[in-house]
Design an enzyme around this catalytic site. Structure first.
Site, PDB file in Angstrom:
ATOM      1  N   THR A 188      35.220  30.219  87.621  1.00  0.00           N
ATOM      2  CA  THR A 188      34.992  31.658  87.696  1.00  0.00           C
ATOM      3  C   THR A 188      33.529  31.916  88.040  1.00  0.00           C
ATOM      4  O   THR A 188      32.702  31.003  88.043  1.00  0.00           O
ATOM      5  CB  THR A 188      35.292  32.327  86.342  1.00  0.00           C
ATOM      6  OG1 THR A 188      34.344  31.836  85.371  1.00  0.00           O
ATOM      7  CG2 THR A 188      36.711  32.013  85.870  1.00  0.00           C
ATOM      8  N   ASP A 189      33.210  33.191  88.258  1.00  0.00           N
ATOM      9  CA  ASP A 189      31.816  33.557  88.494  1.00  0.00           C
ATOM     10  C   ASP A 189      30.953  33.231  87.284  1.00  0.00           C
ATOM     11  O   ASP A 189      29.785  32.856  87.424  1.00  0.00           O
ATOM     12  CB  ASP A 189      31.706  35.056  88.809  1.00  0.00           C
ATOM     13  CG  ASP A 189      32.265  35.407  90.183  1.00  0.00           C
ATOM     14  OD1 ASP A 189      32.425  34.486  91.012  1.00  0.00           O
ATOM     15  OD2 ASP A 189      32.544  36.597  90.413  1.00  0.00           O
ATOM     16  N   ILE A 207      39.426  34.777  84.619  1.00  0.00           N
ATOM     17  CA  ILE A 207      40.511  34.629  83.661  1.00  0.00           C
ATOM     18  C   ILE A 207      41.253  35.948  83.477  1.00  0.00           C
ATOM     19  O   ILE A 207      42.488  35.991  83.410  1.00  0.00           O
ATOM     20  CB  ILE A 207      39.981  34.117  82.312  1.00  0.00           C
ATOM     21  CG1 ILE A 207      39.461  32.683  82.454  1.00  0.00           C
ATOM     22  CG2 ILE A 207      41.066  34.173  81.242  1.00  0.00           C
ATOM     23  CD1 ILE A 207      38.756  32.148  81.215  1.00  0.00           C
ATOM     24  N   ASN A 250      39.307  40.241  76.789  1.00  0.00           N
ATOM     25  CA  ASN A 250      38.863  39.153  77.664  1.00  0.00           C
ATOM     26  C   ASN A 250      37.442  39.339  78.189  1.00  0.00           C
ATOM     27  O   ASN A 250      36.787  38.355  78.527  1.00  0.00           O
ATOM     28  CB  ASN A 250      39.829  39.025  78.841  1.00  0.00           C
ATOM     29  CG  ASN A 250      39.340  38.055  79.892  1.00  0.00           C
ATOM     30  OD1 ASN A 250      39.436  36.839  79.733  1.00  0.00           O
ATOM     31  ND2 ASN A 250      38.786  38.589  80.980  1.00  0.00           N
ATOM     32  N   VAL A 271      36.083  26.943  83.412  1.00  0.00           N
ATOM     33  CA  VAL A 271      37.105  27.570  84.254  1.00  0.00           C
ATOM     34  C   VAL A 271      36.389  28.046  85.518  1.00  0.00           C
ATOM     35  O   VAL A 271      35.288  28.612  85.440  1.00  0.00           O
ATOM     36  CB  VAL A 271      37.787  28.748  83.536  1.00  0.00           C
ATOM     37  CG1 VAL A 271      38.886  29.343  84.414  1.00  0.00           C
ATOM     38  CG2 VAL A 271      38.363  28.286  82.198  1.00  0.00           C
ATOM     39  N   ASP A 279      37.955  46.853  83.953  1.00  0.00           N
ATOM     40  CA  ASP A 279      36.727  46.141  84.302  1.00  0.00           C
ATOM     41  C   ASP A 279      35.616  47.168  84.444  1.00  0.00           C
ATOM     42  O   ASP A 279      35.874  48.333  84.796  1.00  0.00           O
ATOM     43  CB  ASP A 279      36.886  45.369  85.617  1.00  0.00           C
ATOM     44  CG  ASP A 279      35.871  44.237  85.749  1.00  0.00           C
ATOM     45  OD1 ASP A 279      36.201  43.090  85.392  1.00  0.00           O
ATOM     46  OD2 ASP A 279      34.743  44.516  86.201  1.00  0.00           O
ATOM     47  N   ASP A 285      33.862  50.759  80.135  1.00  0.00           N
ATOM     48  CA  ASP A 285      33.398  49.886  79.059  1.00  0.00           C
ATOM     49  C   ASP A 285      34.585  49.447  78.207  1.00  0.00           C
ATOM     50  O   ASP A 285      35.345  50.281  77.696  1.00  0.00           O
ATOM     51  CB  ASP A 285      32.392  50.654  78.206  1.00  0.00           C
ATOM     52  CG  ASP A 285      31.684  49.791  77.177  1.00  0.00           C
ATOM     53  OD1 ASP A 285      32.255  48.755  76.765  1.00  0.00           O
ATOM     54  OD2 ASP A 285      30.570  50.147  76.775  1.00  0.00           O
ATOM     55  N   SER A 311      36.674  31.006  74.233  1.00  0.00           N
ATOM     56  CA  SER A 311      35.964  29.891  74.861  1.00  0.00           C
ATOM     57  C   SER A 311      35.845  28.747  73.858  1.00  0.00           C
ATOM     58  O   SER A 311      35.764  28.966  72.639  1.00  0.00           O
ATOM     59  CB  SER A 311      34.564  30.292  75.342  1.00  0.00           C
ATOM     60  OG  SER A 311      33.721  29.173  75.503  1.00  0.00           O
ATOM     61  N   TYR A 354      25.569  33.315  73.612  1.00  0.00           N
ATOM     62  CA  TYR A 354      26.983  33.087  73.906  1.00  0.00           C
ATOM     63  C   TYR A 354      27.632  32.272  72.793  1.00  0.00           C
ATOM     64  O   TYR A 354      28.700  32.632  72.282  1.00  0.00           O
ATOM     65  CB  TYR A 354      27.100  32.351  75.243  1.00  0.00           C
ATOM     66  CG  TYR A 354      28.513  32.168  75.743  1.00  0.00           C
ATOM     67  CD1 TYR A 354      29.244  33.246  76.232  1.00  0.00           C
ATOM     68  CD2 TYR A 354      29.116  30.913  75.771  1.00  0.00           C
ATOM     69  CE1 TYR A 354      30.536  33.085  76.716  1.00  0.00           C
ATOM     70  CE2 TYR A 354      30.405  30.734  76.248  1.00  0.00           C
ATOM     71  CZ  TYR A 354      31.102  31.828  76.727  1.00  0.00           C
ATOM     72  OH  TYR A 354      32.382  31.654  77.207  1.00  0.00           O
TER      73      TYR A 354
END
Length: 253
Positions: free
Chosen positions: A179-180, A18, A80, A177, A37, A58, A131, A144
């Site tokens: 993604t990994d 994302i 994100n 989504v 990242d 970070d 999310s 999470y």
């Protein structure tokens, strides 16, 4: 989109998924983008692709370096970066701490450094990738689910506190989504998220639609609004339904 042309934009966790889709879309709309990242190579690859600046590291402490890279001005901050460790109360303390630090406190620390500047000039935009787990929950990952509920609460607090000061806040709440992170959710993700999973670029599209409309809640999966309403109006029925999915998951393991 005029509101982001030449804007200074920071996207954390933008080495893929994302975050990379958001960075690409902002760059395509004429923004000056910082790609952040933890993985420096991934950040640099995305930045090179879109003509942006990579500022790896970070996400909790990225604002000063990102502001410098953007010639002193951040207009849009996309919080994100996220983690989704599996488990419940039995999960290691370190996993709970990491989920809280990355999914919640990184947002708080960024806002702490951004707000004085934004309030002085009367404008700023904070985008939180929350999310659907922040509105509902996620089977298989208590850290999470809990931290994403908190991320949503913080985004709501920012919006209700500062919207009259020119601060726009958006909470992106997709379900699955591609993604990994989705690939790492295991059987729970396969059961609940994979069947309706969308591409990261569709999340970016939903954000830009929401920004244009001035919406706080960004729902790339529109059906999440119905699930959220059902949860609020008949929580016991909703909990029974989720428990049914939990039992189905346990049967498949």
């Amino acid at each position: 989109m005029g509101i982001v042309r030449d804007a200074g934009v920071v996207v954390t966790g933008a080495g893929g998924g994302i975050g990379a889709a958001l960075a690409r879309r902002f760059a395509a709309e004429g923004a000056r983008v910082v790609v952040n990242d933890l993985d420096a190579a991934k950040a640099e690859a995305v930045a090179a692709e879109i003509g942006a600046t990579a500022v790896p590291g970070d996400a909790s402490d990225i604002v000063p370096a990102a502001r410098e890279a953007l010639r002193g001005r951040i207009d849009v901050y996309c919080a994100n970066a996220g983690v989704a460790p599996a488990g419940g109360p039995e999960a290691e303390e370190e996993l709970w701490e990491t989920a809280w630090d990355v999914n919640v406190m990184a947002h708080v620390r960024a806002a702490r450094k951004l707000l004085p500047e934004w309030l002085d000039r009367g404008s700023g935009r904070f985008v939180s990738t929350v999310s659907a787990a922040g509105l509902l929950t996620m089977l298989g990952s208590a850290p999470y689910s809990v931290s994403k509920h908190a991320a949503l609460a913080f985004a709501e607090w920012l919006s209700l506190t500062y919207r009259h000061c020119g601060i726009d806040v958006h909470a992106i709440c997709p379900q699955g989504v591609r993604t990994d992170m989705l690939r790492g959710t295991g059987p729970a993700g396969d059961l609940i998220l994979v069947p309706t999973a969308i591409e990261p670029a569709q999340v970016a599209d939903a954000l830009f639609d929401g920004m244009a409309a001035g919406r706080f809640l960004i729902l790339p999966h529109p059906e999440v609004a119905d699930y959220y309403a059902a949860r609020a109006t008949d929580p016991d029925r909703w909990l029974r339904g989720m428990n049914h999915l939990q039992r189905k998951l346990e049967e498949e393991l």
